[in-house]
Every structure is written in C-alpha cells, then in structure tokens.
Design an enzyme around this catalytic site. Structure first.
Site, PDB file in Angstrom:
ATOM      1  N   THR A 103       0.918  -1.370  -0.106  1.00  0.00           N
ATOM      2  CA  THR A 103       0.064  -0.018  -0.168  1.00  0.00           C
ATOM      3  C   THR A 103       0.861   1.289  -0.135  1.00  0.00           C
ATOM      4  O   THR A 103       0.329   2.468  -0.207  1.00  0.00           O
ATOM      5  CB  THR A 103      -0.782  -0.032   1.262  1.00  0.00           C
ATOM      6  OG1 THR A 103      -0.026  -0.167   2.499  1.00  0.00           O
ATOM      7  CG2 THR A 103      -1.895  -0.917   1.331  1.00  0.00           C
ATOM      8  N   ASP A 104       1.919   1.104   0.315  1.00  0.00           N
ATOM      9  CA  ASP A 104       2.705   2.461   0.635  1.00  0.00           C
ATOM     10  C   ASP A 104       3.164   3.076  -0.601  1.00  0.00           C
ATOM     11  O   ASP A 104       3.266   4.448  -0.845  1.00  0.00           O
ATOM     12  CB  ASP A 104       4.300   2.342   1.482  1.00  0.00           C
ATOM     13  CG  ASP A 104       5.127   1.320   1.082  1.00  0.00           C
ATOM     14  OD1 ASP A 104       4.804   0.449  -0.086  1.00  0.00           O
ATOM     15  OD2 ASP A 104       6.355   1.248   1.461  1.00  0.00           O
ATOM     16  N   GLY A 164      12.105 -10.573   4.293  1.00  0.00           N
ATOM     17  CA  GLY A 164      11.077  -9.635   4.344  1.00  0.00           C
ATOM     18  C   GLY A 164      10.946  -8.435   5.780  1.00  0.00           C
ATOM     19  O   GLY A 164       9.797  -8.106   6.169  1.00  0.00           O
ATOM     20  N   LEU A 165      12.122  -8.664   6.405  1.00  0.00           N
ATOM     21  CA  LEU A 165      11.913  -7.994   7.500  1.00  0.00           C
ATOM     22  C   LEU A 165      12.909  -6.621   7.425  1.00  0.00           C
ATOM     23  O   LEU A 165      13.452  -5.909   8.508  1.00  0.00           O
ATOM     24  CB  LEU A 165      12.659  -8.650   8.703  1.00  0.00           C
ATOM     25  CG  LEU A 165      11.973  -9.786   8.864  1.00  0.00           C
ATOM     26  CD1 LEU A 165      12.163 -10.691  10.095  1.00  0.00           C
ATOM     27  CD2 LEU A 165      10.205  -9.563   9.276  1.00  0.00           C
ATOM     28  N   TYR A 169       8.364  -7.031  -7.961  1.00  0.00           N
ATOM     29  CA  TYR A 169       7.969  -5.718  -6.860  1.00  0.00           C
ATOM     30  C   TYR A 169       7.578  -4.795  -8.025  1.00  0.00           C
ATOM     31  O   TYR A 169       6.825  -3.956  -7.996  1.00  0.00           O
ATOM     32  CB  TYR A 169       9.089  -5.485  -5.810  1.00  0.00           C
ATOM     33  CG  TYR A 169       8.638  -4.658  -5.090  1.00  0.00           C
ATOM     34  CD1 TYR A 169       7.903  -4.714  -3.800  1.00  0.00           C
ATOM     35  CD2 TYR A 169       9.170  -3.136  -5.387  1.00  0.00           C
ATOM     36  CE1 TYR A 169       7.667  -3.527  -3.080  1.00  0.00           C
ATOM     37  CE2 TYR A 169       8.607  -1.946  -4.494  1.00  0.00           C
ATOM     38  CZ  TYR A 169       8.235  -2.404  -3.644  1.00  0.00           C
ATOM     39  OH  TYR A 169       7.726  -1.302  -2.506  1.00  0.00           O
ATOM     40  N   ASP A 204       9.480   0.977   5.153  1.00  0.00           N
ATOM     41  CA  ASP A 204      10.311   0.386   5.752  1.00  0.00           C
ATOM     42  C   ASP A 204      11.379   1.468   6.377  1.00  0.00           C
ATOM     43  O   ASP A 204      11.784   1.182   7.615  1.00  0.00           O
ATOM     44  CB  ASP A 204      11.389  -0.460   4.853  1.00  0.00           C
ATOM     45  CG  ASP A 204      10.369  -1.661   4.044  1.00  0.00           C
ATOM     46  OD1 ASP A 204       9.532  -1.854   4.574  1.00  0.00           O
ATOM     47  OD2 ASP A 204      10.830  -2.119   3.152  1.00  0.00           O
TER      48      ASP A 204
HETATM   49  C1  GLA Z   1       8.972  -4.082   0.616  1.00  0.00           C
HETATM   50  C2  GLA Z   1       9.092  -2.346   0.240  1.00  0.00           C
HETATM   51  C3  GLA Z   1       8.036  -1.555   1.117  1.00  0.00           C
HETATM   52  C4  GLA Z   1       6.879  -2.019   0.778  1.00  0.00           C
HETATM   53  C5  GLA Z   1       6.689  -3.612   1.034  1.00  0.00           C
HETATM   54  C6  GLA Z   1       5.400  -4.086   0.742  1.00  0.00           C
HETATM   55  O1  GLA Z   1       9.284  -3.875   1.816  1.00  0.00           O
HETATM   56  O2  GLA Z   1      10.399  -1.892   0.611  1.00  0.00           O
HETATM   57  O3  GLA Z   1       8.176  -0.102   0.597  1.00  0.00           O
HETATM   58  O4  GLA Z   1       6.033  -1.713  -0.428  1.00  0.00           O
HETATM   59  O5  GLA Z   1       7.546  -4.271   0.205  1.00  0.00           O
HETATM   60  O6  GLA Z   1       4.336  -3.721   1.301  1.00  0.00           O
END
Ligand code: GLA
Length: 372
Positions: A36-37, A121-122, A218, A169
């Site tokens: 969503t960001d 994913g962290l 992505y 993030d």
């Molecule tokens: C990655 C990107 C974030 C966000 C997420 C998905 O972590 O760096 O900006 O888009 O994916 O929510």
C-alpha cells in the site's frame, strides 16, 4: 543486540583505530498494509529486536572503505565512482544522497554488523540505510531529523539499489520501536504509535524460502498499480475507498487495485480499537488478498500461514513484506507465542519445509502514546 565488543576489535584490526561513531537501526515486521505504501496508503509496522550496527570514522585519504561482518572482504569506494554490488551499494547510496546536500561529507571507514535476517522481508536493507545515515549524521554533525533520514534512505534504495520501494521500511527503521505499532499514512507521513491488541503478542517465522523474483516482480506490481490508477483517472489508488469500483478494470489490474483498496480499509479497521480476534481476522483476509488478488505468495508461505491460522492460540496470520518468499507474521495469545512457534515449525517440517523462528513473544509494555 548491543554492539558486540569483538566487532570493536575487528574495526581496530581493519582500520587501525577506534571508531568515532557507532549507530544502529532495527529491522521491522509489517502487521497490516502490504503493497500500500507506494500507492500513498496506510501501513502498520513494528520494530523487531534484531538490529543493524554501523561503526565508522573519517578516512585519512580519498577512499571510503566498507566492510560487513556478514560478508568477506573490504570494498573500496571513491566519491562518484562505480556503484559496487551487494551491501556496499546501500552504503554508497547513503553517502551519495548526503553528499548532494552537504559539503561536509568526506570519505569514511565503516564496519557493518547485523542480526536482521536477510531476504526474509524484515527490512534488512532499510535497517542498514538508516543506521548508516544516523552514523553519518553524527560524524559530520548534519542538521537532519528522523523523517529526513527515512526520506534519504528511501532515495538511496531507489536510486542506488534499483528497487522502487515505498517509504514504509525506512520510516519504520527510523521511527518505530518494539513496543508499539507505527500507524503511518504514507501520503502525509502523519503517524501514531499504538499498542498491540490486548492479550496478544507476535510470532514471526521464516518460511526458509528466499525472496527470489522480489526485485523485478515488485517493480512490476508497482507499475500495474500505477496503470490501474491511471485508467481510473485518479492520481493514486489511495484515492479510492470502495473496492468494487475496481471492477471496471481489465484483468489483472482489477485484482491488483482491489487488493490495495481493501488492504487500506483493513489497516483503518485495525487501528480503530479492535480486539485481538478481529485484528487476526483482518490479517487472515490480508493474506488471502495478497495470495489471490495481488499474487505475491508462494506455496511455502501459504502452507505456513495455513498451519498458523489453524492453531488454537493464533488469532490470525499472513505473509509479511513484499512476498515471493520470506517470513510470515502471526498474532498469538499472550504468553503462547514461543510454544506456538515451535509447534508450527515441527508441523511445517513434516510437510517437507524448513523454517525458523525469528521473533516470538514480543509484547508491548509501558505503553506511552506518542508521534503525531
Ligand atoms: C518492501 C518495500 C516496502 C513495501 C513492502 C510491501 O518491503 O520496501 O516499501 O512496499 O515491500 O508492502
């Protein structure tokens, strides 16, 4: 973790003196508000206990030297030179975005150590960027605040690492803590710190499947969202609040947009003071939407999420981060997280996968609302 003493001696071994500055930033896990960001939407991350540490000093010549405890070798870099690959690309990105704005920036010797899992994913990359920018801010006495740091970190990632990421993030690494969810409006950067639902704690499990494809897929999802907004005549998908309005779009843009619009609503619901049960239901719906509409899940993540969702001590679970592998986050009954994590890993193992517990049992204490 605290900055390990052994690494201080490594710094001295490599660079011949004590570091002038040591800084750090945490990884994050996102509880709701995925993809969503970059659509100007809402997100809900929280910091994890794992951090990245950076020790640095001014260099005595025109070369910067970068070393990571997690990788071999030393990377040499001269301002304006070719961008190195791997972890050093993020460091060069931070160094260069600051150099564009501040004459004071000069070459540095820098050592990185981190226990933020990579490729899970962290946000190991945002933790590295924010730790580095904090270190450079202190070393060169720069007048930048924590929001500036997040925005500069995002620029470093987009321009020097080639991922067109949103701001979640970097804002989380710069502003979140382990005790509060950071509710962030990525359009205005307005934010609030909130407690986890009562009687709950977090469990984060790594699926053991590295995030392949993440970069290219992505960027492709991001382009699809832009096209969907374009066709709908709005500037960003954030501007829509009814998921049904996306039905007019062709496949797969209709599903991509429906995910974003419905996910924004889930975040807004989640911060309206819901119970742990209701929060968990929103997490489950988020996973379904990421799997079916946004198509960023993989079989291992679906398997792990299903095992979590079926456990009596779990309120809800979903993949977290960009997807295509990496970790899952679950909301567990308070005090049960560690045990649930072990039980689920055993069940996951019997399906032929190998996962690991990354976080279990973190719980907010001393709640003190803040932010703006
Ligand atoms: C990655 C990107 C974030 C966000 C997420 C998905 O972590 O760096 O900006 O888009 O994916 O929510």
């Amino acid at each position: 973790m605290n900055y390990p003493k052994a690494q201080l001696s490594d710094f001295i071994d490599f660079f011949g003196s004590q570091p002038e500055v040591i800084s750090s930033a945490p990884g994050r896990v996102n509880l709701l508000g995925e993809h969503t960001d970059y659509n100007d939407g809402f997100v809900l991350p929280i910091a994890i206990p794992q951090s990245t540490w950076v020790a640095l000093s001014r260099s005595e010549d025109e070369w910067s030297r970068f070393r990571s405890e997690n990788m071999n070798g030393l990377v040499h870099y001269q301002a304006g030179g070719a961008i190195p690959s791997g972890f050093a690309a993020y460091l060069v990105g931070c160094f260069e975005v600051l150099r564009e704005e501040f004459d004071a920036i000069a070459p540095v010797n820098l050592l990185v150590s981190s226990d933020v899992p990579m490729g899970a994913g962290l946000s190991s990359s945002a933790a590295l960027e924010v730790a580095t920018l904090r270190g450079l801010r202190e070393l060169f006495d720069l007048a930048i605040d924590d929001i500036d740091i997040a925005l500069l970190a995002q620029q470093a990632e987009v321009r020097f690492a080639g991922v067109r990421c949103g701001i979640m993030d970097q804002m989380a690494a710069s502003l979140a803590d382990e005790r509060h969810m950071l509710f962030l409006d990525t359009r205005t950067l307005e934010r609030r710190l909130l407690p986890l639902p009562e009687q709950s704690e977090l469990v984060v499990l790594d699926s053991g499947v590295p995030r392949s494809l993440a970069g290219s897929a992505y960027n492709q999802r991001r382009a699809e969202c832009e096209e969907a907004a374009n066709r709908l005549g709005i500037s960003m998908l954030r501007d829509l609040d009814d998921p049904d309005l996306t039905d007019v779009l062709p496949e797969p843009l209709n599903r991509r947009a429906r995910h974003v619009v419905s996910e924004n609503q889930r975040v807004l619901n989640a911060v309206s003071g819901v119970s742990a049960d209701e929060f968990g239901t929103l997490m489950n719906a988020s996973h379904q939407s990421l799997r079916d509409d946004f198509e960023v899940s993989v079989p291992a993540l679906d398997c792990l999420v299903e095992l979590l969702q079926d456990h009596a001590d779990i309120y809800g679970a979903r993949l977290t981060g960009a997807g295509f592998g990496g970790a899952c986050v679950a909301l567990a009954r308070a005090g049960r997280g560690a045990k649930v994590g072990e039980e689920i890993l055993a069940a996951y193992g019997s399906k032929g996968y190998q996962g690991r517990v990354l976080v279990s049992g973190s719980m907010p204490t001393d709640f003190d609302p803040g932010g703006s």
